[in-house]
Design a protein around this motif. Structure first.
Motif, PDB file in Angstrom:
ATOM      1  N   VAL A 111       0.844  -1.192   0.000  1.00  0.00           N
ATOM      2  CA  VAL A 111       0.000   0.000   0.000  1.00  0.00           C
ATOM      3  C   VAL A 111       0.877   1.238   0.000  1.00  0.00           C
ATOM      4  N   GLY A 112       0.286   2.389  -0.326  1.00  0.00           N
ATOM      5  CA  GLY A 112       1.021   3.641  -0.305  1.00  0.00           C
ATOM      6  C   GLY A 112       1.433   4.014   1.107  1.00  0.00           C
ATOM      7  N   PRO A 172       6.623   4.146  -1.201  1.00  0.00           N
ATOM      8  CA  PRO A 172       6.400   5.487  -1.745  1.00  0.00           C
ATOM      9  C   PRO A 172       5.746   5.427  -3.118  1.00  0.00           C
ATOM     10  N   ARG A 173       5.191   6.551  -3.510  1.00  0.00           N
ATOM     11  CA  ARG A 173       4.609   6.610  -4.846  1.00  0.00           C
ATOM     12  C   ARG A 173       5.706   6.633  -5.910  1.00  0.00           C
ATOM     13  N   ALA A 174       5.342   6.210  -7.108  1.00  0.00           N
ATOM     14  CA  ALA A 174       6.279   6.248  -8.223  1.00  0.00           C
ATOM     15  C   ALA A 174       6.660   7.694  -8.515  1.00  0.00           C
ATOM     16  N   ALA A 175       7.777   7.856  -9.211  1.00  0.00           N
ATOM     17  CA  ALA A 175       8.289   9.196  -9.487  1.00  0.00           C
ATOM     18  C   ALA A 175       7.255  10.069 -10.200  1.00  0.00           C
ATOM     19  N   ASP A 184       6.185   2.854  -6.223  1.00  0.00           N
ATOM     20  CA  ASP A 184       7.545   2.802  -6.733  1.00  0.00           C
ATOM     21  C   ASP A 184       7.958   1.341  -6.922  1.00  0.00           C
ATOM     22  N   ILE A 185       8.154   0.918  -8.163  1.00  0.00           N
ATOM     23  CA  ILE A 185       8.461  -0.480  -8.465  1.00  0.00           C
ATOM     24  C   ILE A 185       9.827  -0.895  -7.928  1.00  0.00           C
ATOM     25  N   ALA A 244       8.133   0.293 -17.692  1.00  0.00           N
ATOM     26  CA  ALA A 244       8.649   1.655 -17.584  1.00  0.00           C
ATOM     27  C   ALA A 244       9.842   1.726 -16.650  1.00  0.00           C
ATOM     28  N   ALA A 245       9.825   0.887 -15.604  1.00  0.00           N
ATOM     29  CA  ALA A 245      10.931   0.856 -14.650  1.00  0.00           C
ATOM     30  C   ALA A 245      12.081  -0.011 -15.129  1.00  0.00           C
ATOM     31  N   ARG A 246      11.976  -0.561 -16.341  1.00  0.00           N
ATOM     32  CA  ARG A 246      12.967  -1.496 -16.880  1.00  0.00           C
ATOM     33  C   ARG A 246      13.232  -2.612 -15.873  1.00  0.00           C
ATOM     34  N   ALA A 247      12.147  -3.146 -15.334  1.00  0.00           N
ATOM     35  CA  ALA A 247      12.238  -4.174 -14.298  1.00  0.00           C
ATOM     36  C   ALA A 247      11.665  -5.500 -14.761  1.00  0.00           C
ATOM     37  N   VAL A 248      11.621  -5.743 -16.061  1.00  0.00           N
ATOM     38  CA  VAL A 248      11.160  -7.017 -16.607  1.00  0.00           C
ATOM     39  C   VAL A 248      12.356  -7.733 -17.219  1.00  0.00           C
TER      40      VAL A 248
END
Length: 381
Positions: free
Chosen positions: A253-254, A272-275, A281-282, A311-315
């Motif tokens: 959760v946030g 935290p929330r994403a940028a 935030d992934i 988008a986070a280049r996390a794949v």
């Protein structure tokens, strides 16, 4: 490196097969296989790392070989460890058994366990590294990624029609893929440390996210940690199937979200929330999971969550099940990933295709120039 005998190459292929038996059972440790050859080059013992905290592959193989190990060769998929954790160092076990030669595929990248090859060589054992390194690394890709980047390996799985739709215009999606494809997804779940969905999937599908393998009792299947990314703490309700107790659950959760109503339902992690201000935030999520000993993640969320990970280049790998169906309308597999022009596209390399019933499974990884820098693996000797 000394010339590799054909028997050692065959033994390494066998060791890679053995290592795969540990998938889903050894985390946060790697999967490892070992074959011990006697002094005449004949197989004397085999073993694999079966569970975290249990004997390592070398120990199992040495026990099976007994006295035949003396003067023989140990062929192992990962450099023998050099530290004492829940078990003793494998380098010392090999020395105690009288092994004369050790052939390994991939060097251990972890600072606490590396050095086994040097210890063995200093004791007079002939050591050779790099045999079938790429094949062995592929079988250990999740652990190696986590070890090098200190975050879990992420496999994004989706099922879609041939025109890229994951649901019809009215939201119906069961079942786009075949029973054979869905059975393969349960295998992926059983091999992963955690499976992740977002709030949209939690609301729309009320998924259970457990792994079920045909022919195996529930007690024989290792269940992944079930993670729901619920930024506003509004998607997971009492009675949700993801809270059914068959596997552990974590709700993200946030960090400024009121989640008092979730207390007692499942453990929470605040992020935290994403940028960009949308979603969580992934990288922070992956760090939190890594700290919980999660080394591999199966991403099963919808297009919004998939877009956030891309988008986070996390794949690290994509597995798509393409059904021979056309819809023409409805949501697509991937949402906004921050890509606005073709030059920004995440290019993939297809590594495998396979048929599952009427469906085609396509496996792909980011092209090399889209990956973070990793040490090059030695070529096969």
């Amino acid at each position: 490196m000394a010339t590799t005998a054909p028997a050692e190459t065959a033994a390494m292929r066998r060791a890679i097969e053995l290592a795969a038996r540990g998938l889903g059972h050894t985390s946060p440790n790697p999967v490892v296989g070992c074959v011990v050859l006697d002094a005449q080059g004949r197989t004397a013992g085999e073993g694999w790392h079966q569970r975290a905290g249990g004997p390592h592959a070398e120990v199992h193989a040495l026990r099976a070989a007994g006295e035949r190990a003396r003067g023989g060769t140990a062929v192992v998929t990962l450099e023998p460890c050099n530290h004492t954790g829940r078990t003793g160092p494998c380098a010392q076990a090999l020395l105690d058994a009288g092994i004369a030669r050790v052939v390994y595929a991939v060097a251990d990248p972890t600072p606490d366990a590396t050095g086994g090859a040097a210890t063995l060589a200093a004791a007079g054992v002939e050591v050779a590294g790099g045999l079938l390194a790429k094949e062995a690394a592929a079988g250990n890709e999740a652990w190696l990624t986590a070890a090098r980047h200190r975050r879990p390996f992420v496999l994004w799985k989706y099922a879609a029609t041939l025109d890229g739709r994951i649901a019809a215009a009215d939201g119906t999606s069961r079942w786009i893929s075949s029973p054979e494809s869905r059975a393969d997804v349960h295998r992926l779940r059983a091999e992963a440390d955690a499976v992740i969905v977002g709030s949209g999937t939690a609301r729309a599908d009320d998924p259970q996210l457990g792994a079920r393998i045909a022919g195996l009792a529930d007690a024989e299947v290792t269940q992944p940690l079930r993670v729901v990314i619920d930024s506003s703490a509004s998607a997971v309700k009492p009675g949700a199937r993801v809270l059914d107790g068959t596997a552990p659950t974590l709700i993200a959760v946030g960090d400024h979200t009121d989640a008092t109503h979730l207390q007692g339902l499942a453990p929470l992690v605040r992020l935290p929330r994403a940028a960009g201000g949308v979603g969580l935030d992934i990288p922070a999520l992956l760090t939190a999971l890594y700290e919980r000993d999660v080394r591999s993640v199966l991403l099963e969320g919808g297009p919004t969550l998939a877009g956030a990970f891309v988008a986070a280049r996390a794949v690290d790998k994509v597995v798509g099940y393409l059904a021979p169906v056309l819809l023409g309308a409805g949501p697509t597999a991937l949402g906004d990933a921050g890509i606005t022009t073709l030059a920004q596209a995440l290019r993939l390399e297809i590594t495998d295709t396979a048929r599952f019933g009427p469906d085609l499974r396509v496996t792909a990884v980011p092209a090399r120039n889209d990956l973070p820098d990793l040490p090059d693996l030695p070529e096969e000797n």
